[in-house]
Write an enzyme that holds these catalytic residues in place. Structure first.
Site, PDB file in Angstrom:
ATOM      1  N   CYS A 112      -0.632  22.293  10.209  1.00 46.45           N
ATOM      2  CA  CYS A 112      -1.259  22.805  11.425  1.00 46.45           C
ATOM      3  C   CYS A 112      -1.499  21.679  12.432  1.00 46.45           C
ATOM      4  O   CYS A 112      -0.571  21.088  12.955  1.00 46.45           O
ATOM      5  CB  CYS A 112      -2.535  23.552  11.061  1.00 46.45           C
ATOM      6  SG  CYS A 112      -3.152  24.660  12.346  1.00 46.45           S
ATOM      7  N   HIS A 113      -2.767  21.333  12.706  1.00 45.81           N
ATOM      8  CA  HIS A 113      -3.080  20.224  13.614  1.00 45.81           C
ATOM      9  C   HIS A 113      -3.121  18.879  12.896  1.00 45.81           C
ATOM     10  O   HIS A 113      -3.359  17.849  13.531  1.00 45.81           O
ATOM     11  CB  HIS A 113      -4.433  20.465  14.302  1.00 45.81           C
ATOM     12  CG  HIS A 113      -4.384  21.504  15.385  1.00 45.81           C
ATOM     13  ND1 HIS A 113      -4.347  22.853  15.122  1.00 45.81           N
ATOM     14  CD2 HIS A 113      -4.355  21.384  16.743  1.00 45.81           C
ATOM     15  CE1 HIS A 113      -4.316  23.532  16.260  1.00 45.81           C
ATOM     16  NE2 HIS A 113      -4.306  22.671  17.248  1.00 45.81           N
TER      17      HIS A 113
END
Length: 365
Positions: A112-113
């Site tokens: 994800c991030h």
């Protein structure tokens, strides 16, 4: 894949956290690795504090910090996403720890991030990688070739995009570390027919009922807006706008078919149309105007609400199939939003535009 035994050293895994980590992106690999018998250490920036997940489902105190930990003592480093990586990248000790692990050839896995930490550590240059769509440009600017796939591997680097990829992401980590869980077979990570959601659920991800609830939420919105757009097309006088509204209506028919198919696969009874019809009846009673600009503005508002709701559904669940459906619907709605907006701008000319007025109730896509 063999289980851990006396002849095979127990892998040591560091999972990095900061406040606001995405709950499932921590919990799924953490639980799976523990079930496999790996030694998992949770590392934060401060020892004497509890870190809380973004969704409020997980709270954990770290075993140590990236300040005193030594990368050479670990076989892999895992970086969950959420809001935490943006904090991690400001901590020079965390960045140095990840850089040292990479230099030693340790496995680095980010979801994800999480790749924001890899950007800060300058570890993406010339690498194939993926991450959450909102940081795609950041990753490319850091020198990565962004691949829109559930999982990418490049040397000692494994990356994934979002919660829906977590079971595949964790399986890729298992494969690299030669890990397995007794009495549990893991599919090949390229097996699109595998029931990945069941594996994710076993590791603390979304339950079947949570996934079904999300699908039904999307179904309610699409059934409602299907009726709304059909009505808009019937009462509007402009032929070009009518054609566009009918095209959007037809897309919603295909969206409903996708959602119904997934619900059937999960063994769920289909959403009752009467629920959406009741909401639509309330909308009909509240419809303030039937002039073309008012209809166009309401349609635009409905589409904008749907885009936001589908995007939120897309990042909630650890089921890759449902995630793909939500993502597909969100992309269709975003395209429809742009087309409606251009038509609205053409019709309004140089006049001051009024805000779009959604008729879609809160919580309905």
């Amino acid at each position: 894949m063999s289980t851990i035994n006396n002849s095979q050293p127990t892998p040591r895994i560091a999972i990095l956290i900061e406040e606001g980590f995405e709950d499932s992106e921590f919990k799924v690999p953490y639980t799976a690795l523990q079930q496999a018998g790996a030694k998992v250490s949770v590392l934060g920036s401060g020892m004497n504090q509890a870190y809380h997940g973004k969704q409020g489902k997980v709270s954990i105190q770290p075993d140590g910090t990236t300040t005193e930990a030594r990368a050479q003592n670990f076989d892999a480093v895992i970086i969950p996403g959420g809001g935490a990586p943006d904090k991690m990248r400001t901590n020079p000790n965390t960045i140095a720890f990840v850089q040292e692990a990479a230099a030693l050839g340790k496995l680095i896995a980010a979801v994800c991030h999480g790749p924001q930490v890899l950007i800060e550590a300058d570890l993406l240059r010339g690498r194939r990688a993926t991450g959450f769509i909102s940081i795609r440009k950041d990753m490319e600017n850091a020198g990565a070739t962004y691949i829109d796939e559930a999982v990418t591997t490049d040397g000692n680097l494994i990356c994934s995009r979002q919660p829906g990829d977590l079971a595949i992401f964790t399986t890729a980590i298992f494969s690299r570390l030669n890990l397995s869980i007794p009495d549990q077979s893991l599919p090949d990570r390229n097996d699109s027919s595998a029931e990945w959601w069941q594996l994710a659920e076993a590791w603390g991800g979304s339950t079947r009922q949570e996934i079904i609830n999300g699908l039904n939420q999307a179904m309610a919105g699409e059934r409602y807006s299907q009726e709304a757009f059909k009505h808009y097309a019937e009462i509007i006088t402009d032929s070009a706008t009518r054609l566009l509204l009918l095209e959007i209506w037809e897309e919603k028919v295909s969206h409903i078919e996708l959602l119904e198919s997934r619900l059937r696969t999960l063994g769920e009874q289909l959403f009752l149309p009467a629920m959406a019809e009741g909401v639509f009846a309330s909308f009909m009673n509240a419809l303030p105007s039937t002039n073309d600009m008012a209809i166009l503005r309401q349609a635009l508002g409905d589409i904008q609400t749907g885009v936001i709701d589908c995007f939120e559904l897309q990042v909630q669940f650890t089921d890759p199939v449902s995630t793909m459906i939500f993502s597909s619907i969100e992309r269709d709605l975003a395209k429809a939003e742009r087309r409606l907006a251009r038509l609205y701008q053409e019709r309004i000319g140089l006049n001051e535009p009024s805000p779009a007025q959604p008729t879609t109730p809160v919580g309905i896509v």
